[in-house]
Design a protein around this motif. Structure first.
Motif, PDB file in Angstrom:
ATOM      1  N   ASP A 106      -0.801   3.272   8.656  1.00  0.00           N
ATOM      2  CA  ASP A 106       0.079   2.210   9.134  1.00  0.00           C
ATOM      3  C   ASP A 106       1.066   1.788   8.049  1.00  0.00           C
ATOM      4  O   ASP A 106       0.880   2.062   6.864  1.00  0.00           O
ATOM      5  CB  ASP A 106      -0.749   0.973   9.531  1.00  0.00           C
ATOM      6  CG  ASP A 106      -1.760   1.282  10.627  1.00  0.00           C
ATOM      7  OD1 ASP A 106      -1.446   2.101  11.497  1.00  0.00           O
ATOM      8  OD2 ASP A 106      -2.863   0.709  10.593  1.00  0.00           O
ATOM      9  N   LYS A 156      -1.352  -4.791  15.746  1.00  0.00           N
ATOM     10  CA  LYS A 156      -0.472  -3.698  15.366  1.00  0.00           C
ATOM     11  C   LYS A 156       0.688  -3.585  16.341  1.00  0.00           C
ATOM     12  O   LYS A 156       0.510  -3.718  17.550  1.00  0.00           O
ATOM     13  CB  LYS A 156      -1.240  -2.373  15.362  1.00  0.00           C
ATOM     14  CG  LYS A 156      -2.241  -2.221  14.247  1.00  0.00           C
ATOM     15  CD  LYS A 156      -2.871  -0.836  14.299  1.00  0.00           C
ATOM     16  CE  LYS A 156      -3.894  -0.674  13.179  1.00  0.00           C
ATOM     17  NZ  LYS A 156      -4.487   0.686  13.181  1.00  0.00           N
ATOM     18  N   ASP A 164       2.132  -1.428   6.279  1.00  0.00           N
ATOM     19  CA  ASP A 164       1.667  -2.801   6.070  1.00  0.00           C
ATOM     20  C   ASP A 164       2.773  -3.618   5.409  1.00  0.00           C
ATOM     21  O   ASP A 164       3.363  -3.174   4.410  1.00  0.00           O
ATOM     22  CB  ASP A 164       0.425  -2.816   5.177  1.00  0.00           C
ATOM     23  CG  ASP A 164      -0.766  -2.137   5.833  1.00  0.00           C
ATOM     24  OD1 ASP A 164      -1.477  -2.825   6.571  1.00  0.00           O
ATOM     25  OD2 ASP A 164      -0.957  -0.925   5.614  1.00  0.00           O
ATOM     26  N   LYS A 192       0.809  -1.219   0.000  1.00  0.00           N
ATOM     27  CA  LYS A 192       0.000   0.000   0.000  1.00  0.00           C
ATOM     28  C   LYS A 192       0.847   1.276   0.000  1.00  0.00           C
ATOM     29  O   LYS A 192       1.766   1.422  -0.778  1.00  0.00           O
ATOM     30  CB  LYS A 192      -0.967  -0.031   1.187  1.00  0.00           C
ATOM     31  CG  LYS A 192      -1.992  -1.164   1.127  1.00  0.00           C
ATOM     32  CD  LYS A 192      -2.972  -1.066   2.284  1.00  0.00           C
ATOM     33  CE  LYS A 192      -4.014  -2.167   2.227  1.00  0.00           C
ATOM     34  NZ  LYS A 192      -4.987  -2.098   3.348  1.00  0.00           N
ATOM     35  N   SER A 244      -8.597  -5.067  -1.722  1.00  0.00           N
ATOM     36  CA  SER A 244      -8.679  -4.745  -0.298  1.00  0.00           C
ATOM     37  C   SER A 244      -9.807  -3.739  -0.048  1.00  0.00           C
ATOM     38  O   SER A 244     -10.591  -3.890   0.897  1.00  0.00           O
ATOM     39  CB  SER A 244      -7.349  -4.182   0.206  1.00  0.00           C
ATOM     40  OG  SER A 244      -7.428  -3.847   1.570  1.00  0.00           O
ATOM     41  N   GLU A 281       1.707  -3.348  10.688  1.00  0.00           N
ATOM     42  CA  GLU A 281       0.825  -4.509  10.606  1.00  0.00           C
ATOM     43  C   GLU A 281       1.529  -5.593   9.794  1.00  0.00           C
ATOM     44  O   GLU A 281       1.836  -5.393   8.613  1.00  0.00           O
ATOM     45  CB  GLU A 281      -0.511  -4.147   9.959  1.00  0.00           C
ATOM     46  CG  GLU A 281      -1.375  -3.256  10.828  1.00  0.00           C
ATOM     47  CD  GLU A 281      -2.732  -2.959  10.211  1.00  0.00           C
ATOM     48  OE1 GLU A 281      -2.957  -3.329   9.038  1.00  0.00           O
ATOM     49  OE2 GLU A 281      -3.580  -2.351  10.905  1.00  0.00           O
ATOM     50  N   HIS A 297      -3.949  -9.971   9.508  1.00  0.00           N
ATOM     51  CA  HIS A 297      -2.675  -9.543  10.082  1.00  0.00           C
ATOM     52  C   HIS A 297      -2.683  -9.733  11.587  1.00  0.00           C
ATOM     53  O   HIS A 297      -3.748  -9.855  12.215  1.00  0.00           O
ATOM     54  CB  HIS A 297      -2.377  -8.086   9.725  1.00  0.00           C
ATOM     55  CG  HIS A 297      -3.435  -7.111  10.179  1.00  0.00           C
ATOM     56  ND1 HIS A 297      -3.536  -6.682  11.486  1.00  0.00           N
ATOM     57  CD2 HIS A 297      -4.423  -6.481   9.504  1.00  0.00           C
ATOM     58  CE1 HIS A 297      -4.530  -5.826  11.595  1.00  0.00           C
ATOM     59  NE2 HIS A 297      -5.098  -5.691  10.408  1.00  0.00           N
ATOM     60  N   HIS A 355       1.303  -8.881   7.906  1.00  0.00           N
ATOM     61  CA  HIS A 355       0.251  -9.642   7.238  1.00  0.00           C
ATOM     62  C   HIS A 355       0.712 -11.058   6.891  1.00  0.00           C
ATOM     63  O   HIS A 355       1.785 -11.241   6.315  1.00  0.00           O
ATOM     64  CB  HIS A 355      -0.169  -8.957   5.936  1.00  0.00           C
ATOM     65  CG  HIS A 355      -0.971  -7.714   6.143  1.00  0.00           C
ATOM     66  ND1 HIS A 355      -2.333  -7.668   5.928  1.00  0.00           N
ATOM     67  CD2 HIS A 355      -0.614  -6.462   6.550  1.00  0.00           C
ATOM     68  CE1 HIS A 355      -2.772  -6.449   6.185  1.00  0.00           C
ATOM     69  NE2 HIS A 355      -1.749  -5.701   6.561  1.00  0.00           N
TER      70      HIS A 355
END
Length: 348
Positions: free
Chosen positions: A128, A168, A130, A108, A223, A179, A165, A181
């Motif tokens: 965040d 955090k 990812d 992302k 997503s 995160e 995931h 995953h």
């Protein structure tokens, strides 16, 4: 078009690279043009810095009210500095994972920043960080980061079952939480993305592993459409539309062809096409025409739009909670404790 649709169209025209400057200037110079709804909706979609940067690139900042220009400039500067720190954070995480031979890719916003696709990194707002990690190394990566400063975690109040995931990870000394995953989509749709293929075909830019553009865009779209219920609500996401355009995925024939295999891919493309000229080359089938008409109807009639959205939200909430009650005993215990606040339910 309804007022919200007009505002959305203004946002799309500013972000677009195919709307001419003369056309956009004519719109923005209109004495009746109202900046307030554009700022409100742009903030909701997390694209205000992108709007400012596009207006600056088009040399249209003089058309902004002075107060708004100053506000957007300050917001963009803050976001630019934040992203500079965030990229430094990504590089440190990448180095740590590489040193311990953990197979991974950033996803992302972090991946997009690392790719260098933006003329100005201030354009993209990122929450965040990812990271997709090879499934058998997920807990190794989690514990490694936890022992290297990310010693706080945040998650659900109950045990999750095969969630996308882990909890955090948070460091008091860093801006963004992490995160980790093991999956990218909700369980029902996981077969749509080949995780190992993403890891096998990753690109490395300045030492940072990111997916190839096709995988990066496919993940973002699915997503939004599936995890975040974009397809269910049939509403746009201008941050993702802009991301897709910036990496030229709107012209990726393989991506478009694969999205056309699924109704949620078709609805994403059709709503993107509704606002952006960049997607106009995509041929709509009967289902996509239905999506366009449905979206147009909802955008033109606010009472209907509000009723449908609230109804869908309530239905989704109830079905999700019912599913958890029937399939997750940890969630059931959590609910009983919360509702009855009784020690007698701790052994349920």
């Amino acid at each position: 078009m309804g007022k919200l649709a007009i505002t959305y169209q203004h946002i799309a025209d500013i972000l677009s690279f195919e709307v001419s400057n003369s056309q956009l200037e004519e719109t923005l110079k209109n004495p009746a043009f109202n900046w307030d709804p554009l700022v409100v909706e742009g903030s909701k979609h997390l694209v205000l810095p992108a709007i400012y940067c596009r207006l600056k690139a088009r040399k249209f900042l003089h058309l902004l009210p002075t107060d708004l220009k100053n506000y957007l400039e300050e917001l963009t500067n803050i976001n630019r500095n934040r992203n500079k720190a965030l990229l430094s954070q990504v590089r440190a995480i990448s180095k740590l994972l590489n040193e311990h031979h953990i197979e991974h890719v950033f996803l992302k916003g972090a991946a997009l920043l690392a790719s260098g696709c933006y003329h100005d990194n201030a354009e993209r707002m990122v929450g965040d960080i990812d990271i997709l990690v090879k499934k058998d190394q997920v807990y190794t990566a989690f514990n490694l980061l936890k022992s290297n400063g990310y010693d706080k975690s945040s998650g659900y109040a109950y045990d999750t079952i095969e969630f996308r995931h882990l909890d955090k990870l948070i460091s008091e000394n860093e801006l963004a939480s992490i995160e980790i995953h093991s999956h990218l989509l909700n369980r029902k749709y996981r077969s749509l993305i080949d995780l190992q293929a993403i890891l096998n075909t990753k690109n490395t830019i300045n030492g940072i592993a990111i997916p190839r553009t096709y995988d990066l865009s496919m993940h973002q779209i699915l997503s939004w459409q599936l995890n975040d219920k974009g397809h269910y609500y049939k509403f746009p996401n201008f941050k993702i539309f802009y991301d897709i355009i910036k990496v030229n995925s709107d012209k990726d024939e393989a991506l478009v062809s694969d999205l056309m295999r699924f109704k949620y891919g078709k609805s994403f493309l059709e709503i993107a096409k509704f606002y952006f000229k960049e997607f106009s080359h995509i041929q709509s089938n009967s289902y996509m025409i239905y999506i366009s008409l449905s979206h147009k109807t909802l955008m033109n009639y606010k009472p209907l739009r509000v009723f449908v959205r609230k109804g869908k939200y309530a239905l989704n909430f109830l079905l999700k909670r019912l599913h958890l009650l029937l399939t997750n005993t940890s969630y059931t215990r959590h609910i009983f404790k919360k509702v009855f606040n009784s020690k007698s339910f701790r052994s349920f």
